[in-house]
Write an enzyme that holds these catalytic residues in place. Structure first.
Site, PDB file in Angstrom:
ATOM      1  N   ASP A 109       9.129   4.268 -30.986  1.00  0.00           N
ATOM      2  CA  ASP A 109       9.691   5.379 -31.145  1.00  0.00           C
ATOM      3  C   ASP A 109       9.340   7.247 -30.959  1.00  0.00           C
ATOM      4  O   ASP A 109       8.562   7.437 -30.312  1.00  0.00           O
ATOM      5  CB  ASP A 109       9.183   5.804 -32.937  1.00  0.00           C
ATOM      6  CG  ASP A 109       7.659   6.130 -33.846  1.00  0.00           C
ATOM      7  OD1 ASP A 109       7.556   5.149 -32.170  1.00  0.00           O
ATOM      8  OD2 ASP A 109       7.397   6.630 -33.894  1.00  0.00           O
ATOM      9  N   GLU A 110      10.086   8.179 -31.011  1.00  0.00           N
ATOM     10  CA  GLU A 110      10.062   9.201 -30.568  1.00  0.00           C
ATOM     11  C   GLU A 110       9.833   9.658 -29.306  1.00  0.00           C
ATOM     12  O   GLU A 110       8.902   9.913 -29.256  1.00  0.00           O
ATOM     13  CB  GLU A 110       9.081   9.803 -32.247  1.00  0.00           C
ATOM     14  CG  GLU A 110      10.026   9.695 -33.175  1.00  0.00           C
ATOM     15  CD  GLU A 110       8.775  10.321 -34.182  1.00  0.00           C
ATOM     16  OE1 GLU A 110       9.345  10.653 -35.428  1.00  0.00           O
ATOM     17  OE2 GLU A 110       7.327  10.192 -33.821  1.00  0.00           O
ATOM     18  N   ALA A 111      10.221   8.438 -28.351  1.00  0.00           N
ATOM     19  CA  ALA A 111       9.847   9.043 -27.317  1.00  0.00           C
ATOM     20  C   ALA A 111      11.131   9.959 -26.169  1.00  0.00           C
ATOM     21  O   ALA A 111      11.804   9.712 -25.671  1.00  0.00           O
ATOM     22  CB  ALA A 111       9.893   7.544 -26.880  1.00  0.00           C
TER      23      ALA A 111
END
Length: 538
Positions: free
Chosen positions: A343-345
């Protein structure tokens, strides 16, 4: 996976559940929602999660000083469940409650058998009559869940750790019960703030009461690395040396982690470890300069921003690192799943994200684990057997939702954790001191009042493995704060995962939840007294 069992009988059973669960609930002596008269047994359906089928009737069973717990058949698992039950009941009752292998017609009987169809691996049947209470299940997990039902049917004061007055009666009748979904989890973020083994065990015990069966541990993030890795020791000793706000942090030794896994297994919970990759990796990057593209280790981070860190995807050492971490963690973890985040890379290009995830997923598979990741995993292409954990919410874009739907149609299984429903760290109201509010305010009704099978239109129903309630800990520092945010929302998510869809009803649920208030108090849980719930019978 949805389990059908005796579902065709459920409409008629639902009427019995409602009648058994709501009748008799009112203002108990001295105020509060409880069991009607102080000495009346709790109605069989007054449970969270609500069971699949309840048939009340007959005389109640009374636990007395002469009661024996019978581990029918004498297997190790049944004896251990019997000992667990005895340990629960002895302090408040003051009774000896010996556990024996000898069968007999009386006492509390724990019986593994296959004479009850449709129970599956986790279902059970509880029969209560004047002479005995018998819990029957096909597998030990079912017996354990049946014990939680027996526990909830006893007066709330049974949870006290000192001698209390009786009587200790269980209403007469039969409960036949099994879960809707095979995956019913809760996640604890031990990275933003570190929680010692004793606090994790306390949370495990609370999850078990509501028949959850997965504990997802978020073991790494920008603010801290929390698991010892022998081949990369500075991950824990340096990367785990702080936390949000600059506290001392901490990490689990391998023996600590094994103890958490063992304790969870004794409560029939499977540990799902998560190493978040390729973003949320600042603690690792600070620990080893070679993991950074520029070869320079940044300082440790103690804030709460996200999306700024990334492993260096082109470097070969990155995959040596991932292989070593996954190898060591997989060897410590008997469960099926290993969660690799995703997530949220935001600091990883789409091309690099896809390339990285393809390699990381292959490494997880090579060590015999099923890949699990946040739903952004679906952007890296399909992989056989992978599980995506959906954490989107009402403001998630249609394109992102459709990507998840398409992946489900192609065979990816889903665990649902919508942030504006199931995230336990979201504030209840604007006045809630703890928690965050980026996904909105999540009161108790909103957390409970949704249907996992219909939440993402277009997702095949059999693609939904179940639900999970994550608890992120940017603002939480100890068990007291964990419990204030988890309770009373966690029992509602547990009910979504366990109880048949036909039983879902806020008006009856809020009354059953209110009846849990004295039990939570007896357990020392400082829960949020939501005005949406009639805690005092009003």
């Amino acid at each position: 996976m949805t389990q059908h069992g005796t579902l065709p009988r459920l409409f008629g059973s639902l009427l019995l559940v409602v009648a058994a669960g709501v009748s008799g609930i009112g203002a108990a002596p001295g105020g509060g929602t409880g069991q009607g008269r102080a000495d009346a047994p709790r109605p069989l359906g007054q449970l969270v999660p609500v069971p699949a089928e309840v048939v009340p009737g007959g005389s109640p069973y009374a636990i007395t000083a002469e009661t024996t717990i019978r581990a029918v058949g004498g297997s190790r698992e049944v004896r251990e469940i019997g000992a667990y039950l005895a340990d629960l009941l002895r302090p408040a009752t003051g009774f000896p409650l010996p556990v024996t292998d000898r069968d007999g017609p009386d006492g509390i009987r724990l019986d593994l058998g296959d004479d009850v169809p449709g129970l599956g691996e986790e279902g059970y049947r509880l029969r209560s009559a004047q002479g005995s209470v018998t819990i029957t299940a096909r597998e030990p997990a079912g017996l354990f869940h049946g014990v939680q039902t027996l526990r909830q049917l006893l007066p709330d004061r049974v949870e006290e750790r000192s001698r209390q007055d009786g009587p200790w009666r269980i209403a007469g009748g039969t409960v036949t019960d099994f879960p809707r979904y095979a995956y019913r989890g809760a996640m604890l973020d031990v990275s933003r703030h570190f929680f010692p083994v004793a606090e994790v065990k306390r949370y495990i015990d609370q999850l078990a009461l509501y028949k959850l069966n997965k504990l997802h541990l978020h073991l790494s993030d920008d603010q801290g690395w929390r698991i010892a890795i022998d081949s990369w020791p500075r991950l824990a000793t340096y990367g785990g040396s702080t936390e949000v706000g600059g506290g001392p942090g901490g990490y689990y030794t391998k023996d600590d982690y094994k103890e958490i896994v063992r304790y969870a297994a004794s409560r029939y919970l499977e540990v799902v470890p998560e190493i978040d990759l390729p973003g949320h990796t600042h603690a690792a990057l600070a620990s080893y300069a070679e993991l950074n593209c520029d070869g320079v280790a940044p300082p440790l981070y103690t804030g709460i921003e996200v999306g700024f860190s990334s492993l260096c995807v082109p470097k070969a050492v990155t995959y040596d690192f991932v292989d070593d971490v996954v190898r060591e963690l997989a060897a410590l973890t008997p469960g099926k799943y290993l969660h690799i985040g995703g997530d949220e890379a935001h600091s990883t290009s789409d091309e690099d994200f896809t390339a990285f995830m393809e390699k990381a997923r292959a490494i997880v598979g090579a060590y015999g684990k099923t890949v699990m990741g946040w739903h952004q995993l679906t952007g890296a292409g399909p992989v056989d057997g992978a599980v995506a954990q959906y954490w989107g919410y009402d403001r998630t874009s249609a394109a992102e939702r459709q990507q998840v739907v398409d992946a489900a149609k192609a065979g990816t299984k889903l665990v649902l954790s919508p942030a504006d429903r199931a995230y336990l760290d979201m504030k209840y109201t604007k006045d809630t001191e703890l928690g965050l509010s980026w996904a909105g305010l999540v009161e108790v009704r909103r957390s409970y009042d949704w249907n996992p099978a219909a939440y993402l239109p277009g997702v095949p129903e059999d693609s939904v493995l179940g639900v999970e309630a994550p608890l992120w800990t940017e603002t939480l520092t100890d068990s007291t704060e964990i419990e204030q945010m988890a309770f009373p929302r966690l029992p509602g998510v547990a009910e979504l995962g366990w109880s048949p869809a036909a039983t879902h009803d806020w008006e009856t649920y809020k009354v059953r939840l209110a009846a849990q208030g004295p039990r939570m108090t007896a357990l020392g849980i400082g829960f949020y007294r939501s005005p949406q719930v009639p805690w005092d019978g009003r």
